[in-house]
Write a protein that holds these residues in place. Structure first.
Motif, PDB file in Angstrom:
ATOM      1  N   ALA A 172       3.143   1.060   9.286  1.00 35.15           N
ATOM      2  CA  ALA A 172       4.181   0.281   8.600  1.00 35.15           C
ATOM      3  C   ALA A 172       5.566   0.477   9.200  1.00 35.15           C
ATOM      4  O   ALA A 172       6.400  -0.423   9.162  1.00 35.15           O
ATOM      5  N   PHE A 173       5.816   1.686   9.733  1.00 33.34           N
ATOM      6  CA  PHE A 173       7.131   2.013  10.287  1.00 33.34           C
ATOM      7  C   PHE A 173       6.942   2.508  11.722  1.00 33.34           C
ATOM      8  O   PHE A 173       6.908   3.717  11.966  1.00 33.34           O
ATOM      9  N   PRO A 174       6.803   1.597  12.701  1.00 35.84           N
ATOM     10  CA  PRO A 174       6.590   2.008  14.099  1.00 35.84           C
ATOM     11  C   PRO A 174       7.807   2.731  14.678  1.00 35.84           C
ATOM     12  O   PRO A 174       8.890   2.727  14.085  1.00 35.84           O
ATOM     13  N   THR A 175       7.627   3.336  15.832  1.00 30.13           N
ATOM     14  CA  THR A 175       8.676   4.167  16.429  1.00 30.13           C
ATOM     15  C   THR A 175       9.987   3.423  16.676  1.00 30.13           C
ATOM     16  O   THR A 175      11.043   4.032  16.681  1.00 30.13           O
ATOM     17  N   GLY A 195       0.797  -1.224   0.000  1.00 31.42           N
ATOM     18  CA  GLY A 195       0.000   0.000   0.000  1.00 31.42           C
ATOM     19  C   GLY A 195       0.830   1.275   0.000  1.00 31.42           C
ATOM     20  O   GLY A 195       0.354   2.333  -0.379  1.00 31.42           O
ATOM     21  N   LEU A 196       2.073   1.195   0.432  1.00 33.47           N
ATOM     22  CA  LEU A 196       2.935   2.376   0.487  1.00 33.47           C
ATOM     23  C   LEU A 196       3.962   2.424  -0.641  1.00 33.47           C
ATOM     24  O   LEU A 196       4.635   3.432  -0.816  1.00 33.47           O
ATOM     25  N   SER A 197       4.072   1.348  -1.400  1.00 30.54           N
ATOM     26  CA  SER A 197       5.096   1.327  -2.447  1.00 30.54           C
ATOM     27  C   SER A 197       4.856   2.405  -3.492  1.00 30.54           C
ATOM     28  O   SER A 197       5.803   2.869  -4.121  1.00 30.54           O
ATOM     29  N   TRP A 209      -1.062  -9.061   1.168  1.00 28.11           N
ATOM     30  CA  TRP A 209       0.247  -8.875   1.797  1.00 28.11           C
ATOM     31  C   TRP A 209       0.328  -7.587   2.586  1.00 28.11           C
ATOM     32  O   TRP A 209       0.833  -7.551   3.682  1.00 28.11           O
ATOM     33  N   ASP A 210      -0.209  -6.487   2.041  1.00 25.66           N
ATOM     34  CA  ASP A 210      -0.083  -5.208   2.736  1.00 25.66           C
ATOM     35  C   ASP A 210      -1.198  -4.995   3.745  1.00 25.66           C
ATOM     36  O   ASP A 210      -1.302  -3.954   4.340  1.00 25.66           O
ATOM     37  N   ILE A 211      -2.044  -6.007   3.951  1.00 19.52           N
ATOM     38  CA  ILE A 211      -3.096  -5.891   4.963  1.00 19.52           C
ATOM     39  C   ILE A 211      -2.787  -6.831   6.117  1.00 19.52           C
ATOM     40  O   ILE A 211      -3.625  -7.240   6.876  1.00 19.52           O
ATOM     41  N   ASP A 212      -1.545  -7.229   6.231  1.00 18.46           N
ATOM     42  CA  ASP A 212      -1.029  -8.053   7.323  1.00 18.46           C
ATOM     43  C   ASP A 212      -1.647  -9.432   7.366  1.00 18.46           C
ATOM     44  O   ASP A 212      -1.948  -9.951   8.427  1.00 18.46           O
TER      45      ASP A 212
END
Length: 141
Positions: A113-116, A36-38, A136-139
């Motif tokens: 997608a990118f936690p702290t 989703g972020l690509s 894949w992008d929905i976990d």
């Protein structure tokens, strides 16, 4: 006749691949952008207009040299994040993005997608994409 068929299909594929690459490009390697972020990943050698720093939940806009970050329901834009210097922030792991709109539009998805505690090589987003695995992008591992 069969060899002509193979040659025609091979040429068609070779003509289509560059068009796909130029239109969509390949995401910047090494960050594992989920599906989703690509589409927000920098393309064709572009470094992106923002870098997201997960530890600070802040986006550095390269052109304005300002950080964008949420503060409650509002977004703050300034040269630093709280009491940290720009150098301190940029010394932490960051992910480049090419955002066409304000970072607030994408923040929920990017933050998930990118936690702290994200670092390159760690976590969900570094799993390889599996062709044909639509969730894949929905976990859905």
């Amino acid at each position: 006749m069969r060899s002509l068929f193979i040659i025609c299909h091979t040429l068609t594929l070779l003509l289509l691949l560059p068009a796909c690459s130029f239109k969509y490009g390949l995401p910047t390697p090494g960050y594992g952008y989920p599906g989703g972020l690509s589409v927000l990943a920098p393309r064709l050698g572009n470094s992106g207009n923002y870098t997201y720093y997960p530890r600070y939940e802040a986006y550095y806009h390269h052109d304005s040299k300002q950080f964008y970050y949420p503060s409650g329901k509002n977004w703050v834009v300034q040269p630093t994040v709280l009491n940290n210097s720009a150098e301190e922030i940029r010394a932490t792991p960051g992910v480049p993005f090419q955002l066409a709109e304000h970072p607030s539009k994408y923040h929920g998805q990017i933050k998930q997608a990118f936690p702290t505690d994200w670092t390159p090589g760690k976590g969900r987003v570094d799993e390889p994409y599996e062709f044909g695995r639509s969730g894949w992008d929905i976990d859905q591992r």
